[in-house]
Design a protein around this motif. Structure first.
Motif, PDB file in Angstrom:
ATOM      1  N   ASN A  32     -12.377  19.808 -43.835  1.00  0.00           N
ATOM      2  CA  ASN A  32     -12.719  19.916 -42.417  1.00  0.00           C
ATOM      3  C   ASN A  32     -11.586  20.552 -41.633  1.00  0.00           C
ATOM      4  O   ASN A  32     -10.416  20.215 -41.847  1.00  0.00           O
ATOM      5  N   LEU A  33     -11.945  21.435 -40.711  1.00  0.00           N
ATOM      6  CA  LEU A  33     -10.937  22.055 -39.859  1.00  0.00           C
ATOM      7  C   LEU A  33     -10.343  21.021 -38.912  1.00  0.00           C
ATOM      8  O   LEU A  33     -11.044  20.099 -38.480  1.00  0.00           O
ATOM      9  N   PRO A  34      -9.066  21.177 -38.556  1.00  0.00           N
ATOM     10  CA  PRO A  34      -8.491  20.281 -37.551  1.00  0.00           C
ATOM     11  C   PRO A  34      -9.173  20.476 -36.192  1.00  0.00           C
ATOM     12  O   PRO A  34      -9.779  21.512 -35.934  1.00  0.00           O
ATOM     13  N   ASP A  35      -9.076  19.456 -35.330  1.00  0.00           N
ATOM     14  CA  ASP A  35      -9.759  19.495 -34.031  1.00  0.00           C
ATOM     15  C   ASP A  35      -9.300  20.645 -33.144  1.00  0.00           C
ATOM     16  O   ASP A  35     -10.062  21.137 -32.321  1.00  0.00           O
ATOM     17  N   ASP A  36      -8.034  21.036 -33.296  1.00  0.00           N
ATOM     18  CA  ASP A  36      -7.523  22.084 -32.407  1.00  0.00           C
ATOM     19  C   ASP A  36      -7.709  23.487 -32.987  1.00  0.00           C
ATOM     20  O   ASP A  36      -7.105  24.443 -32.520  1.00  0.00           O
ATOM     21  N   ALA A  37      -8.555  23.615 -34.015  1.00  0.00           N
ATOM     22  CA  ALA A  37      -8.785  24.940 -34.616  1.00  0.00           C
ATOM     23  C   ALA A  37      -9.446  25.866 -33.602  1.00  0.00           C
ATOM     24  O   ALA A  37     -10.178  25.410 -32.724  1.00  0.00           O
ATOM     25  N   PRO A 335      -2.700  24.773 -41.772  1.00  0.00           N
ATOM     26  CA  PRO A 335      -3.662  23.658 -41.676  1.00  0.00           C
ATOM     27  C   PRO A 335      -5.125  24.125 -41.708  1.00  0.00           C
ATOM     28  O   PRO A 335      -6.001  23.389 -42.153  1.00  0.00           O
TER      29      PRO A 335
END
Ligand SMILES: *Cc1c(COP(=O)(O)O)cnc(C)c1O
Length: 436
Positions: A32-37, A335
């Motif tokens: 899963n991508l980080p929230d700030d992607a 990330p």
């Protein structure tokens, strides 16, 4: 330090330390991508900005002709594929031939400078949304001459930023490491760009550039290690590739997987493209990075799950692939790639030169050593035991005849002939000694 302390398997560390070419498959993929992607809207905005710059760019760079698009061809390479005994369909994404800057850096670099120029002009009230042609007006030039753009680079990023920033009228400073090629420094100086040389590696040039730029409020620093604008400019290339695949009748779906092989330095260019491709093709695209055996910075960063510069395991980051000579991966990109990248393979310098010669002999295509890094990709995926495990895990073993393999060729068309002839001669001599 004991190898266990790296958080990596001792076998992996030993192979890397011995410069043994290998392919590492990302155990966290798909994640899963980080929230700030960044979002796909961010990529869309970059695509629109680059599209609306075509009039401006054809005015600034007459060599672009009427259509000022910074795009490159997608070419079948049947003879190369035959020479390397590859299955499926091989295509070369020919960014070595990108106009004006001659490398993949035009994508991210032009995007960032255009975005910065646009924001200055709109703050000054001389630019309406997505009308970039006013950026060449006398009023805009007068504004830009009060501002500087600086960048730290091993060469190609400096070339791309230097060329467009100077053409728009910015004072332009490029900080280069000693491993940057002399002809690149010369070319920039001829365009009125100030070139400052630093004794250390690429990271040192970036640090020095960032420090001087930070001290000057009228200076924008293009930060190769952290820039979202660069990343998004690269990501916009995905839409271009998707359109070209459709034109060539190469579908991408569960029955027709797409494999993309991308040479990696700090990670911005290959990371942005991977991010853009994932947004379009999801699980049906499989992206792999290629790094020199002396500079596997993204591999180390992803395998260790934390910052781990190549020097810490005893590598020296010395490679003829100057576009890939980076000791520490981008903290912005790593990330994202932890979730999206299928794997990373490494390439010796000798294999890069062999690749330069193979492309010249089979397809008459001239690239710089960095750009040849993608060539061993299909072999790693289709024929190594770890590669076959990856294919089995993703249900692809019976899909290889219908697969598309895209080798991303990242630079070379501006390399001077005498320099290129040396690359080629070295490649040919390695190929002929292997035959004996
Ligand atoms: C910069 C560069 C790359 C890699 O791009 P990064 O953003 O540094 O990862 C690959 N090939 C060439 C020729 C380059 O100049």
């Amino acid at each position: 330090m004991n190898t266990l302390d790296y958080g990596l398997s001792p076998e992996l560390v030993a192979s890397l330390q011995n410069h043994k070419p290998l392919c590492w498959f990302n155990p966290a993929y798909p994640g899963n991508l980080p929230d700030d992607a960044p979002t796909s809207d961010d990529v869309k905005a970059a695509e629109i900005r680059l599209h609306s710059s075509s009039g401006l760019l054809s005015a600034l760079f007459p060599e672009l002709g009427e259509n000022g698009c910074i795009t490159s061809p997608l070419k079948p390479v049947p003879q190369l594929q035959k020479r390397l005994a590859g299955s499926g369909t091989w295509l070369l994404k020919a960014d070595h031939a990108l106009p004006v800057a001659g490398s993949i850096k035009a994508r991210g670099g032009f995007h960032e400078v255009l975005a910065y120029a646009q924001s200055l002009a709109s703050d000054a009230g001389i630019c309406r949304e997505n009308d970039l042609s006013v950026l060449k007006s006398a009023e805009a030039r007068a504004l830009f001459s009060q501002h500087a753009i600086a960048v730290g680079s091993t060469g190609n990023l400096g070339l791309a930023i230097g060329v467009i920033a100077a053409a728009l009228g910015f004072r332009t400073v490029v900080h280069m490491s000693t491993d940057a090629k002399e002809w690149k420094k010369e070319r920039l100086r001829r365009r009125g760009v100030e070139v400052i040389e630093h004794a250390g590696d690429y990271g040192a040039a970036v640090d020095a550039g960032r420090a001087t730029a930070d001290a000057d409020p009228h200076c924008h620093f293009v930060d190769d290690e952290n820039s979202r604008l660069l990343f998004l400019g690269y990501a916009a290339a995905a839409r271009e590739l998707a359109a070209q695949l459709a034109e060539l009748n190469r579908p991408v779906d569960a029955d027709h997987p797409l494999f993309v092989y991308l040479p990696c330095g700090v990670g911005g260019a290959p990371g942005g493209i991977t991010f853009g491709l994932k947004a379009i093709f999801g699980a049906h695209v499989h992206c792999f990075f290629a790094e020199p055996t002396a500079s596997p910075c993204m591999l180390l960063r992803l395998a260790a799950g934390r910052r781990l510069p190549v020097y810490e395991i005893g590598l020296d980051n010395r490679t003829e692939a100057d576009g890939l000579a980076v000791g520490d991966a981008s903290p912005l990109v790593a990330p994202l790639m932890a979730a999206q990248l299928s794997g990373v393979f490494t390439v010796t310098d000798d294999d890069l030169f062999r690749g330069v010669a193979a492309l010249a002999d089979t397809e008459s295509i001239a690239v710089e050593p960095s750009a040849a890094a993608a060539l061993p990709g299909p072999e790693w995926i289709c024929n190594s035991s770890a590669g076959r495990e990856y294919l089995v895990r993703h249900g692809l073993m019976n899909r290889l005849d219908d697969a598309t393999h895209v080798l991303w060729s990242t630079g070379g068309s501006l390399v001077p002939a005498n320099e290129y002839d040396r690359f080629l001669a070295r490649g040919h001599s390695l190929l002929s000694s292997a035959k004996q």
